[in-house]
Scaffold this motif. Structure first.
Motif, PDB file in Angstrom:
ATOM      1  N   PHE A  82       0.836  -1.207   0.000  1.00 21.44           N
ATOM      2  CA  PHE A  82       0.000   0.000   0.000  1.00 21.44           C
ATOM      3  C   PHE A  82       0.874   1.261   0.000  1.00 21.44           C
ATOM      4  O   PHE A  82       0.596   2.217  -0.724  1.00 21.44           O
ATOM      5  CB  PHE A  82      -0.965   0.001   1.185  1.00 21.44           C
ATOM      6  N   GLY A  83       1.938   1.243   0.794  1.00 18.99           N
ATOM      7  CA  GLY A  83       2.855   2.382   0.802  1.00 18.99           C
ATOM      8  C   GLY A  83       3.519   2.581  -0.539  1.00 18.99           C
ATOM      9  O   GLY A  83       3.660   3.713  -1.015  1.00 18.99           O
ATOM     10  N   TYR A  84       3.899   1.491  -1.186  1.00 21.68           N
ATOM     11  CA  TYR A  84       4.534   1.551  -2.509  1.00 21.68           C
ATOM     12  C   TYR A  84       3.592   2.165  -3.542  1.00 21.68           C
ATOM     13  O   TYR A  84       4.005   2.996  -4.351  1.00 21.68           O
ATOM     14  CB  TYR A  84       4.954   0.136  -2.918  1.00 21.68           C
ATOM     15  N   VAL A  85       2.345   1.772  -3.503  1.00 15.13           N
ATOM     16  CA  VAL A  85       1.358   2.311  -4.454  1.00 15.13           C
ATOM     17  C   VAL A  85       1.190   3.815  -4.253  1.00 15.13           C
ATOM     18  O   VAL A  85       1.181   4.589  -5.215  1.00 15.13           O
ATOM     19  CB  VAL A  85       0.010   1.567  -4.326  1.00 15.13           C
ATOM     20  N   VAL A  86       1.077   4.248  -3.010  1.00 18.01           N
ATOM     21  CA  VAL A  86       0.908   5.681  -2.727  1.00 18.01           C
ATOM     22  C   VAL A  86       2.160   6.451  -3.147  1.00 18.01           C
ATOM     23  O   VAL A  86       2.072   7.485  -3.821  1.00 18.01           O
ATOM     24  CB  VAL A  86       0.586   5.909  -1.231  1.00 18.01           C
ATOM     25  N   GLY A  88       4.426   5.578  -5.328  1.00 19.16           N
ATOM     26  CA  GLY A  88       4.527   5.537  -6.777  1.00 19.16           C
ATOM     27  C   GLY A  88       3.600   6.523  -7.452  1.00 19.16           C
ATOM     28  O   GLY A  88       3.960   7.156  -8.450  1.00 19.16           O
ATOM     29  N   SER A  89       2.414   6.680  -6.894  1.00 16.89           N
ATOM     30  CA  SER A  89       1.456   7.638  -7.443  1.00 16.89           C
ATOM     31  C   SER A  89       1.991   9.064  -7.345  1.00 16.89           C
ATOM     32  O   SER A  89       1.888   9.855  -8.291  1.00 16.89           O
ATOM     33  CB  SER A  89       0.123   7.517  -6.691  1.00 16.89           C
ATOM     34  N   PHE A  90       2.604   9.386  -6.230  1.00 20.25           N
ATOM     35  CA  PHE A  90       3.193  10.718  -6.071  1.00 20.25           C
ATOM     36  C   PHE A  90       4.443  10.881  -6.939  1.00 20.25           C
ATOM     37  O   PHE A  90       4.696  11.957  -7.469  1.00 20.25           O
ATOM     38  CB  PHE A  90       3.521  11.003  -4.605  1.00 20.25           C
ATOM     39  N   ALA A  91       5.198   9.815  -7.107  1.00 19.74           N
ATOM     40  CA  ALA A  91       6.417   9.890  -7.904  1.00 19.74           C
ATOM     41  C   ALA A  91       6.119  10.109  -9.384  1.00 19.74           C
ATOM     42  O   ALA A  91       6.851  10.830 -10.064  1.00 19.74           O
ATOM     43  CB  ALA A  91       7.233   8.609  -7.725  1.00 19.74           C
ATOM     44  N   ARG A 101       8.489  14.636  -6.215  1.00 17.03           N
ATOM     45  CA  ARG A 101       8.484  13.487  -7.126  1.00 17.03           C
ATOM     46  C   ARG A 101       9.770  12.671  -6.991  1.00 17.03           C
ATOM     47  O   ARG A 101       9.729  11.442  -6.991  1.00 17.03           O
ATOM     48  CB  ARG A 101       8.252  13.939  -8.564  1.00 17.03           C
ATOM     49  N   LEU A 102      10.907  13.337  -6.833  1.00 17.67           N
ATOM     50  CA  LEU A 102      12.173  12.624  -6.662  1.00 17.67           C
ATOM     51  C   LEU A 102      12.201  11.859  -5.334  1.00 17.67           C
ATOM     52  O   LEU A 102      12.563  10.681  -5.296  1.00 17.67           O
ATOM     53  CB  LEU A 102      13.360  13.589  -6.734  1.00 17.67           C
TER      54      LEU A 102
END
Length: 136
Positions: A82-86, A88-91, A101-102
């Motif tokens: 779940f953390g990865y998805v969030v 990644g969405s911001f990145a 983003r970085l």
């Protein structure tokens, strides 16, 4: 379904590598200002790979023996997902500044690596468990 475990696992691992690789390439492109990283064909390819990944993961979840859940590695991996998805969405899209983003891209890569290490070791400390093995 147990007889199909090796094939399901192979599909899952391939989808993990494709998904992570595509995210990495798209993230690098976003960092470099490439607008193509958010093009519809790439987004839909990513959705397709992630759908295959999720279906294979759920199938593996159904096949795994109950002993696989004893030390909590799978629960930690799901929370990290779940953390990865969030992140990644911001990145890739939702980060308002290049700095955000970085930072979220780097954090997402770290989380992805942690999930991979947890899956490989079947231990909630994943990367730390690997480091411990290297040091001893």
């Amino acid at each position: 379904m147990n007889e199909f475990y090796p094939q399901i696992k192979a599909i899952h691992v391939a989808a993990v590598l494709l998904s992570g690789g595509l995210f990495f390439v798209r993230g690098l492109a976003v960092q470099g200002g490439g607008r193509w990283a958010m093009a519809a064909p790439l987004r839909y390819t990513s959705y397709g790979i992630d759908t295959i990944l999720l279906v294979a993961a759920l199938m593996l979840l159904a096949v795994l023996p109950s002993a696989a859940y004893e030390n909590g590695w799978l629960a930690i991996k799901i929370v990290l997902l779940f953390g990865y998805v969030v992140l990644g969405s911001f990145a890739l899209k939702r980060g308002r500044t290049a700095r955000v983003r970085l930072a979220t891209f780097v954090a997402a890569i770290v989380v992805f690596g942690s999930m991979y290490a947890i899956a490989r070791t079947h231990h909630p400390l994943g990367p730390l468990k690997i480091l411990q093995a290297w040091l001893s």
